[in-house]
Design a protein around this motif. Sequence first.
Motif, PDB file in Angstrom:
ATOM      1  N   SER A  34       0.818  -1.220   0.000  1.00  0.00           N
ATOM      2  CA  SER A  34       0.000   0.000   0.000  1.00  0.00           C
ATOM      3  C   SER A  34       0.853   1.272   0.000  1.00  0.00           C
ATOM      4  N   HIS A  35       2.175   1.139   0.322  1.00  0.00           N
ATOM      5  CA  HIS A  35       3.062   2.312   0.288  1.00  0.00           C
ATOM      6  C   HIS A  35       3.887   2.395  -0.985  1.00  0.00           C
ATOM      7  N   ASP A  36       3.779   1.404  -1.830  1.00  0.00           N
ATOM      8  CA  ASP A  36       4.643   1.316  -3.012  1.00  0.00           C
ATOM      9  C   ASP A  36       4.313   2.442  -4.006  1.00  0.00           C
ATOM     10  N   ILE A  44      -3.133   1.281  -8.479  1.00  0.00           N
ATOM     11  CA  ILE A  44      -3.415  -0.069  -7.994  1.00  0.00           C
ATOM     12  C   ILE A  44      -3.827   0.018  -6.525  1.00  0.00           C
ATOM     13  N   VAL A  45      -3.250   0.975  -5.824  1.00  0.00           N
ATOM     14  CA  VAL A  45      -3.693   1.286  -4.453  1.00  0.00           C
ATOM     15  C   VAL A  45      -3.949   2.799  -4.380  1.00  0.00           C
ATOM     16  N   SER A  46      -4.674   3.188  -3.317  1.00  0.00           N
ATOM     17  CA  SER A  46      -5.141   4.582  -3.236  1.00  0.00           C
ATOM     18  C   SER A  46      -4.071   5.588  -2.828  1.00  0.00           C
ATOM     19  N   GLY A  47      -3.043   5.110  -2.107  1.00  0.00           N
ATOM     20  CA  GLY A  47      -2.079   6.046  -1.509  1.00  0.00           C
ATOM     21  C   GLY A  47      -2.437   6.368  -0.059  1.00  0.00           C
ATOM     22  N   ASP A  48      -3.630   5.967   0.375  1.00  0.00           N
ATOM     23  CA  ASP A  48      -3.971   6.149   1.798  1.00  0.00           C
ATOM     24  C   ASP A  48      -3.060   5.264   2.639  1.00  0.00           C
ATOM     25  N   ARG A  49      -2.797   5.744   3.870  1.00  0.00           N
ATOM     26  CA  ARG A  49      -1.812   5.037   4.704  1.00  0.00           C
ATOM     27  C   ARG A  49      -2.514   4.303   5.849  1.00  0.00           C
ATOM     28  N   PRO A  50      -2.372   2.972   5.838  1.00  0.00           N
ATOM     29  CA  PRO A  50      -3.066   2.181   6.875  1.00  0.00           C
ATOM     30  C   PRO A  50      -2.700   2.599   8.291  1.00  0.00           C
ATOM     31  N   GLU A 359     -21.349   2.020  -2.963  1.00  0.00           N
ATOM     32  CA  GLU A 359     -20.187   2.839  -3.359  1.00  0.00           C
ATOM     33  C   GLU A 359     -19.021   2.000  -3.868  1.00  0.00           C
ATOM     34  N   THR A 360     -19.072   0.679  -3.674  1.00  0.00           N
ATOM     35  CA  THR A 360     -18.054  -0.171  -4.304  1.00  0.00           C
ATOM     36  C   THR A 360     -18.550  -0.704  -5.649  1.00  0.00           C
ATOM     37  N   GLY A 361     -19.728  -0.279  -6.067  1.00  0.00           N
ATOM     38  CA  GLY A 361     -20.268  -0.743  -7.350  1.00  0.00           C
ATOM     39  C   GLY A 361     -20.920  -2.113  -7.262  1.00  0.00           C
ATOM     40  N   TRP A 362     -21.244  -2.556  -6.059  1.00  0.00           N
ATOM     41  CA  TRP A 362     -21.872  -3.868  -5.902  1.00  0.00           C
ATOM     42  C   TRP A 362     -23.386  -3.686  -5.846  1.00  0.00           C
ATOM     43  N   GLU A 363     -24.060  -4.382  -6.753  1.00  0.00           N
ATOM     44  CA  GLU A 363     -25.526  -4.310  -6.810  1.00  0.00           C
ATOM     45  C   GLU A 363     -26.126  -4.890  -5.518  1.00  0.00           C
ATOM     46  N   ILE A 364     -27.161  -4.243  -5.028  1.00  0.00           N
ATOM     47  CA  ILE A 364     -27.786  -4.727  -3.787  1.00  0.00           C
ATOM     48  C   ILE A 364     -28.806  -5.818  -4.145  1.00  0.00           C
ATOM     49  N   TYR A 365     -28.551  -7.008  -3.644  1.00  0.00           N
ATOM     50  CA  TYR A 365     -29.367  -8.157  -4.054  1.00  0.00           C
ATOM     51  C   TYR A 365     -29.662  -9.044  -2.830  1.00  0.00           C
ATOM     52  N   PRO A 366     -30.630  -8.639  -2.011  1.00  0.00           N
ATOM     53  CA  PRO A 366     -30.851  -9.305  -0.715  1.00  0.00           C
ATOM     54  C   PRO A 366     -31.275 -10.774  -0.829  1.00  0.00           C
ATOM     55  N   GLU A 367     -31.969 -11.159  -1.913  1.00  0.00           N
ATOM     56  CA  GLU A 367     -32.393 -12.563  -2.045  1.00  0.00           C
ATOM     57  C   GLU A 367     -31.195 -13.499  -2.071  1.00  0.00           C
ATOM     58  N   TRP A 434      -8.564  -2.033   1.651  1.00  0.00           N
ATOM     59  CA  TRP A 434      -7.542  -2.555   0.735  1.00  0.00           C
ATOM     60  C   TRP A 434      -7.113  -1.506  -0.290  1.00  0.00           C
ATOM     61  N   GLY A 435      -7.152  -1.850  -1.575  1.00  0.00           N
ATOM     62  CA  GLY A 435      -6.688  -0.925  -2.608  1.00  0.00           C
ATOM     63  C   GLY A 435      -7.455   0.390  -2.633  1.00  0.00           C
ATOM     64  N   SER A 436      -8.679   0.406  -2.101  1.00  0.00           N
ATOM     65  CA  SER A 436      -9.481   1.641  -2.122  1.00  0.00           C
ATOM     66  C   SER A 436      -9.215   2.539  -0.920  1.00  0.00           C
ATOM     67  N   GLY A 437      -8.394   2.060   0.029  1.00  0.00           N
ATOM     68  CA  GLY A 437      -8.052   2.893   1.179  1.00  0.00           C
ATOM     69  C   GLY A 437      -9.265   3.276   2.007  1.00  0.00           C
TER      70      GLY A 437
END
Length: 484
Positions: A34-36, A44-50, A359-367, A434-437
Amino acid sequence: MFPKNFKFGFSEAGFQFEMGVSDIDTNTDWYKWSHDSENIKNHIVSGDRPEEGVGYWDLYPKDHDLAEYIGMNAARIGIEWSRIFPVSTERVTVEVIEENGDILEIKITEKTIKELDLLSDKNAMQHYTNIFNDIKKRGWFLVINLFHWSLPLWINDPSNRNSEKDNALGNCMNRSSVIEFVKYAAYISYYFGSIADRFATMNEPNEVFKTCSEDKRVESYHIRMKWFVEAHARSYDAMKQFTNRQIGVIYANGDVQSFENKDPKLKEEVEYEQRYSFFDALIHGDVHWYVGACRKTNHVHGKSIRPDLSNRIDWIGVNYYSRNVVKRKEDGYENVRGLGYDTGWVSYEKSLDGRSVSETGWEIYPEGIYNIVMSYHKRYELPMMITENGMADDNDRFRPRYLVSHLKNLERAINDGAKVDGYLHWALTDNFEWGSGFSKKFGLIKVDYKTKKRYLRPSALIMKEITKHNGIPEELEWLGEDKF
Ligand SMILES: C[C@H]1O[C@@H](Oc2ccc([N+](=O)[O-])cc2)[C@H](O)[C@@H](O)[C@H]1O
């Protein structure tokens, strides 16, 4: 209503939550990754620091107070291998029984534990003990998980990787990391074998062997999977010497559907590849997937060919967020873009099916949570826990409805016979995604990363009502009725 003694809680992973106040752990592949600067430059990663994270390592009593306020009584805590063994354990020798490249047995003895004792970090052991004691003193159910993607640098140094080929997660297993993992697993069960109520050896190994295959051929997928299967089975055997607690695996799940439900055969094939191939190996010793992969056999599907792997799962941890809609292509299959996990990361736009997207682009699908739990139940009839479910939603626009609708579907599965005894939400607080920080906010509790102050999101109060009633109170039922 959920059954009596049903557990409501949260899940947490060391790397995503611990750092932020003190005691930075620079000793993992993910810290380095994550620091690379190349990774940051190439997005590939956000640049945010864990190390600027939510600081659970120091603030866990406060977080536990808040979870208790919400009415939670269970937690899944991830231990960082790198904290327990900051230096290599390779010098501790163990006998390994192998046949044709398969690891059949790894002999761990009291002497092994004594030698590992000389290498472990006692401060880290004490600190995890303090966290676990705080959980147990509240009367909560404790699940300890051993591997949640980050690895000690001495196991995996990302600078040795070819990031063009392999730019997501770097932590694949191989023969030697399986052996080291088993030593670590045995050590943890020796010391925490009675404080934990349940163990998981690993979180979502399938997300790891999916992304780290050097090519996308099914053979490569299976060869990678084999190491994780053996890492779990050999750890299971070693851990059972020191604990009588249930030991399982936590798996990533998509509700697999063929596009417009036109290809039931494809659904079956993909479910086998993405879900059952792993569990059939560890429940029935069925390594049908070896055919054409690690070796050629005349194996008949359904017949155990590796008894050393069978009956190695006591419970299944189900992580569920969305569905996987697939269609055939010339060489295999692909996800349908615009549906399920693959909407293209467009926050809050609608999926192709007109459903809302997180916000991660995952469709909400409760079934989907119902379908997944029932599919495991019908095939294996094992105890289960929902070990992750939740959404990235900073403004809490959809989370209250997300919570109610998923829990309604879970309740339905339990009424239909599924043996699920708990629901652990992802996540209690915002954390390092992770990659999204820090950009993706999964918390029932919002965190100001500068001050480390915690703020309840409204859905935390919805959760409080649900835990209070051990189910969805009538007045909140309406939240689960909309199509997202
Ligand atoms: C938000 C949490 O996601 C978990 O990881 C994944 C990754 C991919 C899928 N998927 O099916 O596409 C589902 C879950 C992860 O275990 C956790 O750490 C969080 O990041």
